[in-house]
Scaffold this motif. Structure first.
Motif, PDB file in Angstrom:
ATOM      1  N   CYS A 186       0.817  -1.218   0.000  1.00  0.00           N
ATOM      2  CA  CYS A 186       0.000   0.000   0.000  1.00  0.00           C
ATOM      3  C   CYS A 186       0.853   1.272   0.000  1.00  0.00           C
ATOM      4  N   LYS A 187       1.987   1.212   0.647  1.00  0.00           N
ATOM      5  CA  LYS A 187       2.881   2.375   0.607  1.00  0.00           C
ATOM      6  C   LYS A 187       3.335   2.642  -0.824  1.00  0.00           C
ATOM      7  N   LYS A 188       3.636   1.585  -1.556  1.00  0.00           N
ATOM      8  CA  LYS A 188       4.045   1.724  -2.957  1.00  0.00           C
ATOM      9  C   LYS A 188       2.869   2.184  -3.833  1.00  0.00           C
ATOM     10  N   LEU A 189       1.647   1.807  -3.442  1.00  0.00           N
ATOM     11  CA  LEU A 189       0.457   2.170  -4.210  1.00  0.00           C
ATOM     12  C   LEU A 189      -0.112   3.533  -3.812  1.00  0.00           C
ATOM     13  N   GLY A 190       0.445   4.147  -2.773  1.00  0.00           N
ATOM     14  CA  GLY A 190      -0.066   5.430  -2.301  1.00  0.00           C
ATOM     15  C   GLY A 190      -1.381   5.307  -1.556  1.00  0.00           C
ATOM     16  N   ILE A 191      -1.562   4.190  -0.876  1.00  0.00           N
ATOM     17  CA  ILE A 191      -2.803   3.942  -0.126  1.00  0.00           C
ATOM     18  C   ILE A 191      -2.518   4.042   1.371  1.00  0.00           C
ATOM     19  N   ASP A 192      -3.382   4.755   2.097  1.00  0.00           N
ATOM     20  CA  ASP A 192      -3.225   4.950   3.541  1.00  0.00           C
ATOM     21  C   ASP A 192      -4.056   3.919   4.295  1.00  0.00           C
ATOM     22  N   LEU A 193      -3.415   3.186   5.204  1.00  0.00           N
ATOM     23  CA  LEU A 193      -4.116   2.169   5.996  1.00  0.00           C
ATOM     24  C   LEU A 193      -4.728   2.742   7.266  1.00  0.00           C
ATOM     25  N   GLY A 194      -4.264   3.899   7.705  1.00  0.00           N
ATOM     26  CA  GLY A 194      -4.772   4.471   8.942  1.00  0.00           C
ATOM     27  C   GLY A 194      -4.361   3.706  10.182  1.00  0.00           C
ATOM     28  N   VAL A 195      -3.280   2.944  10.089  1.00  0.00           N
ATOM     29  CA  VAL A 195      -2.799   2.115  11.204  1.00  0.00           C
ATOM     30  C   VAL A 195      -1.429   2.600  11.644  1.00  0.00           C
ATOM     31  N   ASN A 196      -1.214   2.673  12.954  1.00  0.00           N
ATOM     32  CA  ASN A 196       0.079   3.050  13.524  1.00  0.00           C
ATOM     33  C   ASN A 196       0.977   1.806  13.513  1.00  0.00           C
ATOM     34  N   MET A 197       1.862   1.714  12.521  1.00  0.00           N
ATOM     35  CA  MET A 197       2.685   0.514  12.371  1.00  0.00           C
ATOM     36  C   MET A 197       3.748   0.397  13.466  1.00  0.00           C
ATOM     37  N   GLU A 198       4.103   1.486  14.122  1.00  0.00           N
ATOM     38  CA  GLU A 198       5.034   1.400  15.259  1.00  0.00           C
ATOM     39  C   GLU A 198       4.369   0.652  16.418  1.00  0.00           C
ATOM     40  N   ALA A 199       3.074   0.904  16.622  1.00  0.00           N
ATOM     41  CA  ALA A 199       2.333   0.171  17.652  1.00  0.00           C
ATOM     42  C   ALA A 199       2.189  -1.301  17.259  1.00  0.00           C
ATOM     43  N   VAL A 200       2.002  -1.563  15.967  1.00  0.00           N
ATOM     44  CA  VAL A 200       1.921  -2.948  15.494  1.00  0.00           C
ATOM     45  C   VAL A 200       3.226  -3.679  15.795  1.00  0.00           C
ATOM     46  N   ALA A 201       4.357  -2.983  15.630  1.00  0.00           N
ATOM     47  CA  ALA A 201       5.652  -3.600  15.953  1.00  0.00           C
ATOM     48  C   ALA A 201       5.716  -3.980  17.430  1.00  0.00           C
ATOM     49  N   ARG A 202       5.131  -3.152  18.292  1.00  0.00           N
ATOM     50  CA  ARG A 202       5.126  -3.472  19.727  1.00  0.00           C
ATOM     51  C   ARG A 202       4.188  -4.650  20.017  1.00  0.00           C
ATOM     52  N   ILE A 203       3.079  -4.740  19.267  1.00  0.00           N
ATOM     53  CA  ILE A 203       2.213  -5.920  19.396  1.00  0.00           C
ATOM     54  C   ILE A 203       3.006  -7.170  19.037  1.00  0.00           C
ATOM     55  N   ASN A 204       3.796  -7.068  17.967  1.00  0.00           N
ATOM     56  CA  ASN A 204       4.562  -8.233  17.518  1.00  0.00           C
ATOM     57  C   ASN A 204       5.623  -8.672  18.512  1.00  0.00           C
TER      58      ASN A 204
END
Length: 617
Positions: A270-288
């Motif tokens: 999606c980053k390559k496609l210019g699409i916004d997910l509306g998700v905080n990926m830094e928080a996702v990293a902490r979930i992981n």
């Protein structure tokens, strides 16, 4: 303006159910919740499916407490979602409107925002009541069309063609799925999900269906799939390129394999496609960070093994090697020009580089859900009959076709899978196939689950259920589960409030044990000096020598009902017990006639294969 794509995170329900047998404890989930609140997913699937059953059955936890605890921790940041089987709710039988009403009302009051509603037969009549009550109590009705494929019929032989016989016409066409979605929208669905529970939908097909639904519907379209057969990531990419509104993903360490694709890979696309997910990926990293440790704990506690995990990856901080980054670009270009083979190839190379499981070709060819496959494997391991798995897999298409070609999703996947195993066991023992059949398979063929996609041969229906005409389930004959007082818990009711009554209705045997144990512990906590001497009775039962014929358990499982008592006269072929195996109810009949001398089991007991249940003399 950048296009937005909403993400429904499945990790805490479908993710753990698909990969870790739904064994996440509340304590493990609690470790992740602060980071989920920061992540800001559009929706989090946390309930439904196997969760309510499993948390009682294996973890001794209250399903309502799980939903309410997650709601309290996450608040309104993400909509909490659950999976419901229409009129069957979470169980395997059709329920009355009274129960559906109570279930929807209590679910939404406990924090549920979206109910994903499906019917295993795609019989739209079966979802009407749930849609009505979800919307009545302020929830969002997400109606799911179950994706499936037509069996691979053999080509008619020369003489068959000479007689004018042709292969059966295709049933599961684009027009079929659009018609089902339109019917659901007309009922008041707030969104439509293409529910590909088996991971069988290839990129080109999902692209076609997404465009078709977007063209004819005015409500959002969600896409749900799995990675087992190797299409998952490529098909999600194709759906995104085609304009889907929402996609279902898992966090990294619960993704891939039998689960849904990883959000991290979707984020890169999606980053390559210019699409916004509306998700905080830094928080996702902490979930992981939490999920990686939980994964290790679950592997050891559930599977007693350390299964390989994917390479660590944080798409915000990590730089991909040029050759891997180029695979993402190649996949996007292929998806845009609808080059299915190239899209699949690039996506499989991406997943292989990260260490996700390779496609399961057996599941792909058999066209079954990964969970159904793992259930069959587990059942056969218990039977010590793993060698018949290939034959059971071969029988699935014929069993499915005979039963009216139901889509393979819970509960029909379990019903058909368990029956295929029963047929393989019958064949191995030299018995006619369908000698052993679950009551659920009988009900499916009889018509109690609704209308099947194709008509069932009346003679087959008669052979299985004793009637030739389709016979729908009559909810007017429904009887509520017994709710006795518990002397061992101070005389309190087994179910003391509506939520507990609903658990008892939806999961009779499991909830009875769970609630009884909970009430006894609460009573003992208030009376610590009193020792429950009655608990020693089972251990004091003396062994009695067997001199007559015995009725034995054909499968490992749990006794639901004993239909005879000591002294009763039993005829050959008479039903004497009901055994729950692989969540199916199996009627056990006697191979002998005689008088019941002794009973070796009682309802609730767990038994092994060939365990003696009843002695006749």
């Amino acid at each position: 303006m950048a296009r937005n794509l909403k993400i429904r995170d499945l990790t805490l329900r479908d993710g753990q159910q698909s990969s870790f047998a739904t064994r996440m404890t509340q304590q493990q989930i609690d470790r992740c919740l602060p980071y989920y609140k920061d992540a800001g997913f559009y929706a989090m699937e946390v309930w439904g499916g196997a969760v309510p059953d499993s948390v009682m059955r294996y973890l001794n936890e209250n399903p309502w407490t799980r939903l309410e605890t997650i709601r309290k921790a996450v608040g309104d940041v993400s909509k909490l979602t659950a999976l419901s089987r229409g009129r069957n709710l979470f169980g395997y039988s059709p329920y009355t409107d009274e129960i559906i009403d109570g279930f929807c009302r209590n679910s939404i009051r406990s924090g549920l925002g979206i109910m994903r509603i499906f019917d295993a037969l795609n019989d739209v009549d079966n979802i009407k009541s749930t849609v009505k009550y979800v919307k009545q109590y302020g929830g969002i009705a997400d109606c799911a069309v179950c994706y499936t494929v037509d069996p691979k019929y053999p080509e008619p032989g020369f003489f068959a063609r000479l007689m004018g016989r042709k292969k059966p016409r295709a049933v599961f066409t684009d027009a079929y799925f659009l018609d089902k979605a339109r019917q659901m929208a007309a009922l008041g669905a707030d969104m439509i999900t293409i529910k590909d529970m088996s991971g069988l939908i290839p990129p080109k097909r999902v692209s076609t269906l997404v465009k078709l639904l977007k063209q004819h519907l005015d409500i959002p379209v969600d896409f749900h799939t799995h990675c087992t057969p190797g299409y998952g990531l490529a098909s999600v990419l194709a759906a995104i390129v085609a304009g889907v509104d929402i996609v279902d993903t898992n966090c990294w360490y619960f993704a891939g394999g039998t689960g849904a694709p990883a959000i991290e890979l979707v984020y890169v696309f999606c980053k390559k496609l210019g699409i916004d997910l509306g998700v905080n990926m830094e928080a996702v990293a902490r979930i992981n960070t939490q999920l990686r440790e939980i994964r290790k704990e679950l592997n050891l506690s559930v599977f007693n093994a350390e299964k390989p995990e994917p390479k660590p990856f944080d798409p915000v901080k990590d730089t991909l090697p040029a050759e891997v980054d180029a695979l993402f670009d190649r996949a996007i270009e292929a998806a845009r020009r609808e080059d299915e083979a190239a899209t699949i190839d690039a996506c499989r190379r991406i997943e292989a580089w990260f260490g996700f499981p390779a496609p399961n070709e057996l599941v792909q060819k058999a066209e079954i859900p990964g969970g159904m496959y793992s259930n069959m494997v587990a059942q056969l391991k218990q039977l010590k009959a793993e060698e018949i798995l290939p034959r059971a897999m071969e029988l699935i298409p014929s069993v499915r076709l005979a039963a009216g070609l139901p889509p393979l999703v819970t509960p029909t996947s379990q019903i058909v899978g368990a029956q295929a195993v029963n047929c393989a066991l019958d064949e191995k023992a030299g018995r006619p196939m369908y000698t052993n059949k679950s009551s659920q398979f009988v009900g499916l063929v009889k018509g109690e689950y609704g209308k099947t996609p194709v008509k069932i041969d009346p003679e087959f229906r008669f052979k299985i259920s004793g009637v030739r005409e389709e016979t729908p389930y009559d909810t007017s004959k429904y009887r509520m589960q017994p709710n006795p007082e518990l002397p061992e818990a101070g005389g309190v009711k087994l179910a003391e409030n509506e939520k507990e009554v609903l658990l008892l209705e939806l999961f009779p045997l499991v909830a009875k044990g769970f609630l009884t144990d909970m009430k006894k512990k609460a009573y003992a906590a208030n009376k610590p000096a009193e020792a429950p001497a009655e608990e020693k009775k089972a251990a004091e039962k003396k062994s009695v020598k067997i001199t007559g014929n015995t009725v034995n358990a054909p499968l490992p499982g749990r006794i639901l009902e004993i239909k005879v008592k000591e002294g009763d006269e039993v005829a050959e072929g008479q039903e004497v017990a009901v055994l729950e195996a692989m969540k199916m109810e199996n009627t056990i009949t006697s191979n002998y006639k005689g008088r019941v001398k002794q009973l070796f089991v009682q309802p609730g007991d767990t038994v092994a294969t060939d365990a003696p249940l009843i002695e006749l003399e």
